[in-house]
Motif scaffolding. Structure first.
Motif, PDB file in Angstrom:
ATOM      1  N   LEU A  59       0.912  -1.112   0.126  1.00  0.00           N
ATOM      2  CA  LEU A  59       0.038  -0.081  -0.075  1.00  0.00           C
ATOM      3  C   LEU A  59       0.769   1.224   0.239  1.00  0.00           C
ATOM      4  O   LEU A  59       2.044   1.352   0.599  1.00  0.00           O
ATOM      5  CB  LEU A  59      -0.956  -0.114   1.119  1.00  0.00           C
ATOM      6  CG  LEU A  59      -1.705  -1.161   1.524  1.00  0.00           C
ATOM      7  CD1 LEU A  59      -2.835  -0.660   2.626  1.00  0.00           C
ATOM      8  CD2 LEU A  59      -2.605  -1.679   0.082  1.00  0.00           C
ATOM      9  N   ALA A  60       0.465   2.376  -0.721  1.00  0.00           N
ATOM     10  CA  ALA A  60       1.290   3.459  -0.589  1.00  0.00           C
ATOM     11  C   ALA A  60       1.117   4.511   0.594  1.00  0.00           C
ATOM     12  O   ALA A  60       1.823   5.089   0.887  1.00  0.00           O
ATOM     13  CB  ALA A  60       0.731   4.340  -1.842  1.00  0.00           C
ATOM     14  N   ALA A  61       0.191   3.876   1.459  1.00  0.00           N
ATOM     15  CA  ALA A  61      -0.028   4.737   2.860  1.00  0.00           C
ATOM     16  C   ALA A  61      -1.027   3.625   3.723  1.00  0.00           C
ATOM     17  O   ALA A  61      -1.415   2.882   3.275  1.00  0.00           O
ATOM     18  CB  ALA A  61      -0.918   5.972   2.668  1.00  0.00           C
ATOM     19  N   PRO A  62      -0.708   3.985   4.944  1.00  0.00           N
ATOM     20  CA  PRO A  62      -1.173   2.923   5.831  1.00  0.00           C
ATOM     21  C   PRO A  62      -2.811   3.160   6.365  1.00  0.00           C
ATOM     22  O   PRO A  62      -2.913   3.458   7.350  1.00  0.00           O
ATOM     23  CB  PRO A  62      -0.309   3.207   7.119  1.00  0.00           C
ATOM     24  CG  PRO A  62       0.106   4.617   7.173  1.00  0.00           C
ATOM     25  CD  PRO A  62       0.109   4.993   5.774  1.00  0.00           C
ATOM     26  N   ILE A  63      -3.571   3.303   5.173  1.00  0.00           N
ATOM     27  CA  ILE A  63      -4.857   3.447   5.272  1.00  0.00           C
ATOM     28  C   ILE A  63      -5.714   2.607   4.369  1.00  0.00           C
ATOM     29  O   ILE A  63      -5.513   2.358   3.296  1.00  0.00           O
ATOM     30  CB  ILE A  63      -5.069   4.933   4.562  1.00  0.00           C
ATOM     31  CG1 ILE A  63      -4.386   5.921   5.416  1.00  0.00           C
ATOM     32  CG2 ILE A  63      -6.385   5.328   4.621  1.00  0.00           C
ATOM     33  CD1 ILE A  63      -4.415   7.302   5.007  1.00  0.00           C
ATOM     34  N   ILE A  64      -6.875   2.211   5.158  1.00  0.00           N
ATOM     35  CA  ILE A  64      -7.785   1.320   4.693  1.00  0.00           C
ATOM     36  C   ILE A  64      -9.160   1.973   4.644  1.00  0.00           C
ATOM     37  O   ILE A  64      -9.613   2.461   5.604  1.00  0.00           O
ATOM     38  CB  ILE A  64      -7.784  -0.167   5.245  1.00  0.00           C
ATOM     39  CG1 ILE A  64      -6.548  -0.710   4.815  1.00  0.00           C
ATOM     40  CG2 ILE A  64      -9.132  -1.049   4.742  1.00  0.00           C
ATOM     41  CD1 ILE A  64      -6.383  -2.277   5.443  1.00  0.00           C
ATOM     42  N   ILE A  65      -9.895   2.151   3.496  1.00  0.00           N
ATOM     43  CA  ILE A  65     -11.345   2.640   3.518  1.00  0.00           C
ATOM     44  C   ILE A  65     -12.073   1.379   4.138  1.00  0.00           C
ATOM     45  O   ILE A  65     -12.144   0.278   3.518  1.00  0.00           O
ATOM     46  CB  ILE A  65     -11.623   3.007   2.043  1.00  0.00           C
ATOM     47  CG1 ILE A  65     -10.571   4.171   1.536  1.00  0.00           C
ATOM     48  CG2 ILE A  65     -13.016   3.364   2.263  1.00  0.00           C
ATOM     49  CD1 ILE A  65     -10.967   4.565  -0.020  1.00  0.00           C
ATOM     50  N   SER A  66     -12.749   1.745   5.346  1.00  0.00           N
ATOM     51  CA  SER A  66     -13.592   0.655   5.797  1.00  0.00           C
ATOM     52  C   SER A  66     -14.888   0.322   5.113  1.00  0.00           C
ATOM     53  O   SER A  66     -15.539   1.482   4.705  1.00  0.00           O
ATOM     54  CB  SER A  66     -13.772   1.195   7.269  1.00  0.00           C
ATOM     55  OG  SER A  66     -12.551   1.053   8.098  1.00  0.00           O
ATOM     56  N   GLY A  67     -15.133  -0.936   5.302  1.00  0.00           N
ATOM     57  CA  GLY A  67     -16.480  -1.238   4.443  1.00  0.00           C
ATOM     58  C   GLY A  67     -17.640  -0.598   4.902  1.00  0.00           C
ATOM     59  O   GLY A  67     -17.968  -0.188   6.466  1.00  0.00           O
ATOM     60  N   MET A  68     -18.444  -0.005   4.126  1.00  0.00           N
ATOM     61  CA  MET A  68     -19.740   0.763   4.350  1.00  0.00           C
ATOM     62  C   MET A  68     -20.844   0.279   3.866  1.00  0.00           C
ATOM     63  O   MET A  68     -21.996   0.227   4.496  1.00  0.00           O
ATOM     64  CB  MET A  68     -19.484   2.291   4.168  1.00  0.00           C
ATOM     65  CG  MET A  68     -18.870   2.848   5.375  1.00  0.00           C
ATOM     66  SD  MET A  68     -18.891   4.740   5.303  1.00  0.00           S
ATOM     67  CE  MET A  68     -17.332   5.028   4.148  1.00  0.00           C
ATOM     68  N   THR A  69     -20.942  -0.159   2.503  1.00  0.00           N
ATOM     69  CA  THR A  69     -21.881  -0.381   1.987  1.00  0.00           C
ATOM     70  C   THR A  69     -22.123  -1.100   0.510  1.00  0.00           C
ATOM     71  O   THR A  69     -21.004  -1.883   0.377  1.00  0.00           O
ATOM     72  CB  THR A  69     -22.638   1.235   1.582  1.00  0.00           C
ATOM     73  OG1 THR A  69     -23.995   1.113   1.171  1.00  0.00           O
ATOM     74  CG2 THR A  69     -21.697   1.931   0.458  1.00  0.00           C
ATOM     75  N   GLY A  70     -23.181  -1.140  -0.022  1.00  0.00           N
ATOM     76  CA  GLY A  70     -23.563  -1.960  -1.208  1.00  0.00           C
ATOM     77  C   GLY A  70     -24.541  -2.424  -1.247  1.00  0.00           C
ATOM     78  O   GLY A  70     -25.557  -1.950  -0.008  1.00  0.00           O
ATOM     79  N   GLY A  71     -25.369  -2.925  -2.140  1.00  0.00           N
ATOM     80  CA  GLY A  71     -26.801  -3.367  -2.183  1.00  0.00           C
ATOM     81  C   GLY A  71     -27.731  -2.543  -2.520  1.00  0.00           C
ATOM     82  O   GLY A  71     -29.157  -2.698  -2.638  1.00  0.00           O
ATOM     83  N   SER A  72     -27.530  -1.380  -3.137  1.00  0.00           N
ATOM     84  CA  SER A  72     -28.430  -0.387  -3.693  1.00  0.00           C
ATOM     85  C   SER A  72     -27.612   0.471  -4.629  1.00  0.00           C
ATOM     86  O   SER A  72     -26.409   0.637  -4.788  1.00  0.00           O
ATOM     87  CB  SER A  72     -28.838   0.645  -2.564  1.00  0.00           C
ATOM     88  OG  SER A  72     -27.779   1.248  -2.097  1.00  0.00           O
ATOM     89  N   GLU A  73     -28.477   1.441  -5.364  1.00  0.00           N
ATOM     90  CA  GLU A  73     -27.855   2.364  -6.438  1.00  0.00           C
ATOM     91  C   GLU A  73     -27.120   3.262  -5.781  1.00  0.00           C
ATOM     92  O   GLU A  73     -25.773   3.608  -5.949  1.00  0.00           O
ATOM     93  CB  GLU A  73     -28.926   2.840  -7.295  1.00  0.00           C
ATOM     94  CG  GLU A  73     -28.523   3.347  -8.520  1.00  0.00           C
ATOM     95  CD  GLU A  73     -29.526   4.052  -9.240  1.00  0.00           C
ATOM     96  OE1 GLU A  73     -31.082   3.716  -9.550  1.00  0.00           O
ATOM     97  OE2 GLU A  73     -29.342   5.240  -9.705  1.00  0.00           O
ATOM     98  N   LYS A  74     -27.581   3.761  -4.651  1.00  0.00           N
ATOM     99  CA  LYS A  74     -26.816   4.691  -3.984  1.00  0.00           C
ATOM    100  C   LYS A  74     -25.362   4.212  -3.530  1.00  0.00           C
ATOM    101  O   LYS A  74     -24.403   4.536  -3.612  1.00  0.00           O
ATOM    102  CB  LYS A  74     -27.317   5.281  -2.374  1.00  0.00           C
ATOM    103  CG  LYS A  74     -26.891   6.574  -2.234  1.00  0.00           C
ATOM    104  CD  LYS A  74     -27.849   7.178  -1.007  1.00  0.00           C
ATOM    105  CE  LYS A  74     -28.289   8.508  -0.927  1.00  0.00           C
ATOM    106  NZ  LYS A  74     -29.068   8.942  -0.061  1.00  0.00           N
ATOM    107  N   GLY A  75     -25.598   2.920  -2.747  1.00  0.00           N
ATOM    108  CA  GLY A  75     -24.391   1.894  -2.560  1.00  0.00           C
ATOM    109  C   GLY A  75     -23.540   1.966  -3.618  1.00  0.00           C
ATOM    110  O   GLY A  75     -22.224   1.945  -3.426  1.00  0.00           O
ATOM    111  N   GLU A  76     -23.912   1.661  -4.821  1.00  0.00           N
ATOM    112  CA  GLU A  76     -22.955   1.498  -5.862  1.00  0.00           C
ATOM    113  C   GLU A  76     -22.288   2.772  -6.274  1.00  0.00           C
ATOM    114  O   GLU A  76     -20.915   2.685  -6.595  1.00  0.00           O
ATOM    115  CB  GLU A  76     -23.897   1.178  -7.130  1.00  0.00           C
ATOM    116  CG  GLU A  76     -23.011   0.669  -8.253  1.00  0.00           C
ATOM    117  CD  GLU A  76     -23.796   0.139  -9.289  1.00  0.00           C
ATOM    118  OE1 GLU A  76     -24.724  -0.514  -9.476  1.00  0.00           O
ATOM    119  OE2 GLU A  76     -23.609   0.466 -10.750  1.00  0.00           O
TER     120      GLU A  76
END
Ligand SMILES: Cc1cc2nc3c(=O)[nH]c(=O)nc-3n(C[C@H](O)[C@H](O)[C@H](O)COP(=O)(O)O)c2cc1C
Length: 356
Positions: A59-76
């Motif tokens: 990884l280029a930096a010690p950061i992970i985007i935490s899981g939040m969503t999916g399952g809808s158009e907004k989520g997409e």
């Protein structure tokens, strides 16, 4: 309302509530970790390196985007904006619970968008209660395989969210047998055990460290409170009992820095929960975590555009670089060797739990 509709509805509520209401824990424990300033750092700001290797990925930096969503158009749209930023910045990313898409395949596109990007570390996501309820091993293995394939994942997070399940009206509270299941599944799958805001205790970390899991995301207290989220949901439908539970347990949990410091002694560790700035990321590295995970801070930008996500992350990375510069840390290893001052409730928690 059938079950998938309920799952979709709940996910939509989470996005709506987290982006419009105050869902944060009342105390952010990262403020108790103080870095010691070095007036003559003897390194140049431009020389600072923050690349790392974690879970076998660069990884280029010690950061992970935490899981939040999916399952809808907004989520997409959210997942697409986050995925593009993860790809452009070469950091890790997780998706939200894939339960909705596993129950209704037409929803899988909202997670599959991650495959359109070149991302160094992708983390699939499934809830522990769902696994416990899928009691047959063949069925459990099928769920994990499908979830990983959906995003071409490097790891699969099994999220522990019993605080949320315990306070929400329709919560699934079956937890018996989970640890044996995790032990079995970790033999065949690259598993990350992920809490979602209440942290991992030393006893549980000790138990998990004996299994073949790849690591933990401690998901500690101090950031998004799912008890708070459920408080608002219950209020909305006039469920006073659940609203009261949500309010009572709003600040429940083990502080993120405490849980991360203990986990990092034996496992690859992501510190998620209450990370607001690059200074908090530096604090996460100093307490021993390999990486910091961020959810809440990226939700509003992700609702807007990938450029907004990149701007927020760019600022966080700038702040991390300044924290490294002012402590004379030329890379993450040097940063992790700093000796911070720990004060307040975090100090008390550490003293108490370090006894175990
Ligand atoms: C809107 C929203 C939805 C979330 N959904 C999930 C989920 O489906 N699965 C999961 O493991 N964590 C989920 N989380 C928890 C985050 O991954 C993270 O652990 C938590 O929000 C703490 O980080 P923060 O304080 O930076 O928000 C969600 C968080 C938010 C804000």
């Amino acid at each position: 309302m059938n079950e998938p509709d309920m799952t979709e509805r709940r996910k939509a509520d989470h996005i709506e509530i987290c982006s419009t209401r105050d869902v944060l824990a009342r105390y952010n424990y990262w403020d108790d970790i103080h870095l010691v300033h070095l007036a003559a750092p003897e390194i140049d700001h431009e020389q600072i390196e923050m690349e790392l290797r974690i879970f076998g990925k660069e990884l280029a930096a010690p950061i992970i985007i935490s899981g939040m969503t999916g399952g809808s158009e907004k989520g997409e749209n959210i997942n697409r904006n986050l995925a593009k930023a993860a790809s452009d910045l070469q950091i890790g990313i997780g998706v939200g619970s894939q339960r909705a898409a596993l129950e209704k395949s037409s929803l899988s596109r909202s997670y599959e968008v991650l495959k359109d990007f070149d991302i160094p570390l992708k983390i699939a996501n499934i809830g522990a209660p769902q696994l416990v309820m899928a009691d047959k091993r063949k069925q459990t293995v099928g769920i994990l395989n499908d979830a990983m394939e959906m995003i071409d994942a490097d790891l699969i997070a099994i999220h522990l969210n019993y605080l949320q399940e315990a306070v929400q009206p329709e919560g699934e509270k079956r937890a018996k047998g989970l640890l044996g299941l995790i032990r079995d599944l970790a033999i065949d799958f690259p598993i990350l055990i992920k809490e979602t805001g209440a942290g991992l205790s030393p006893e549980l970390i000790k138990t998990l460290a004996k299994m073949k899991i790849k690591g933990v995301d401690v998901g500690g207290a101090g950031g998004t409170s799912f008890s708070a989220v459920e408080y608002y949901r219950a209020q909305e439908i006039g469920d006073h009992r659940s609203a009261r539970l949500g309010r009572t347990f709003w600040n429940w949990g083990i502080p993120t820095p405490v849980s991360a410091a203990i986990a990092a002694m034996s496992l690859q560790t992501i510190a998620t929960g209450g990370i607001r700035t690059g200074l908090d990321v530096a604090r996460a590295i100093i307490v021993g975590a390999n990486c910091a995970g961020i959810a809440n801070r990226l939700l509003m930008p992700a609702l807007e555009s990938y450029a907004a996500v990149e701007e927020e992350l760019g600022e966080i990375i700038d702040e991390l670089r300044v924290a490294m510069f002012l402590t004379g840390s030329k890379n993450l290893k040097a940063l992790s060797e700093q000796d911070p001052l720990v004060t307040g409730p975090t100090k008390d928690w550490l003293e108490h739990l370090a006894k175990v």
